[in-house]
Design an enzyme around this catalytic site. Structure first.
Site, mmCIF file in Angstrom:
data_model
loop_
_atom_site.group_PDB
_atom_site.id
_atom_site.type_symbol
_atom_site.label_atom_id
_atom_site.label_comp_id
_atom_site.label_asym_id
_atom_site.label_seq_id
_atom_site.Cartn_x
_atom_site.Cartn_y
_atom_site.Cartn_z
ATOM 1 N N HIS A 149 85.455 79.352 35.259
ATOM 2 C CA HIS A 149 84.026 79.289 34.968
ATOM 3 C C HIS A 149 83.210 80.047 36.019
ATOM 4 O O HIS A 149 83.657 80.258 37.152
ATOM 5 C CB HIS A 149 83.564 77.835 34.910
ATOM 6 C CG HIS A 149 83.776 77.096 36.208
ATOM 7 N ND1 HIS A 149 82.912 77.204 37.281
ATOM 8 C CD2 HIS A 149 84.761 76.261 36.605
ATOM 9 C CE1 HIS A 149 83.346 76.462 38.280
ATOM 10 N NE2 HIS A 149 84.472 75.876 37.903
ATOM 11 N N GLU A 209 89.066 69.901 35.129
ATOM 12 C CA GLU A 209 89.444 70.018 36.534
ATOM 13 C C GLU A 209 90.090 68.722 37.012
ATOM 14 O O GLU A 209 89.935 67.650 36.393
ATOM 15 C CB GLU A 209 88.207 70.339 37.383
ATOM 16 C CG GLU A 209 88.458 70.513 38.887
ATOM 17 C CD GLU A 209 89.456 71.628 39.232
ATOM 18 O OE1 GLU A 209 90.660 71.434 38.918
ATOM 19 O OE2 GLU A 209 89.056 72.636 39.818
#
Length: 217
Positions: A16, A92
């Site tokens: 990202h 994550e």
């Protein structure tokens, strides 16, 4: 090593774009805040979308459900005229009490715990976080689902440092300690190709060549 004949399945691994925490290199996991892309992160996402188009054709965009990944994936999907599919197993790692801290702050406050985490993939970070062994298990599940769902196709996978490092490590057959020897920068692109015989090859790692020109200019 010889690879099986046939068209491989390509995973284009995208980290990202930057958030407010990224420049300070703070732990930002799945158990804490869910920050949005910063201004820099948004233009990084736009640049990465153009890079993915160059590496295509891309047949699908799959993303972690966390906001910074969704926003990066949406930029790619718009450029590629695709829709974003969310995959919770690509989130994550959970860093527990370390979330929001810099590496230096963790080393100062939790020296023994940090040393254990760096030495053993079964160690749990931040007291209540997620071990790297646990991250590996769910990332393997996500990978196997993608390979079954998109055989012979190219998929943009938008995720985070720990899952993306894990995908590269598994493709290389490298030991767990190799996770800490890879650079996966914000908005970088890596590529792994998977073949019918179960083998894999890493074709690209941490490509940030698309980030040197701001698309807003």
């Amino acid at each position: 090593m010889s690879f099986a004949a046939g068209k491989p399945t390509r995973l284009l691994l995208v980290r990202h774009g930057a958030t407010a925490l990224t420049p300070e290199q703070r732990f930002s996991g799945s158990g804490g805040d869910d920050p949005a892309l910063s201004t820099d992160g948004r233009w990084q996402a736009a640049s990465t979308a153009l890079r993915l188009a160059e590496l295509g054709p891309v047949h699908a965009v799959v993303s972690s459900p966390l906001r910074r990944c969704r926003e990066t994936a949406e930029a790619a999907a718009q450029q590629l005229e695709l829709r974003v599919s969310l995959e919770v197993e690509l989130r994550e790692a959970d860093f527990g009490a370390w979330d929001g801290l810099t590496f230096a702050e963790v080393r100062e406050r939790y020296p023994d715990e940090l040393a254990a985490w760096l030495a053993a993939p079964a160690a749990v970070p931040g007291g209540t976080g997620e071990s790297l062994d646990a991250v590996t298990r769910r990332v393997e599940q996500a990978r196997d689902k993608l390979l079954a769902r998109y055989p012979g196709q190219t998929v943009a996978v938008v995720s985070h440092v720990a899952p993306l490092r894990t995908l590269v490590r598994l493709a290389l057959g490298a030991p767990p300690e190799s996770l800490f020897r890879m650079e996966i920068s914000a908005a970088s692109v890596s590529e792994v190709a998977y073949f019918d015989d179960g083998s894999a090859t890493v074709r690209l790692l941490n490509d940030t060549s698309h980030l040197f020109e701001d698309p807003r200019i």
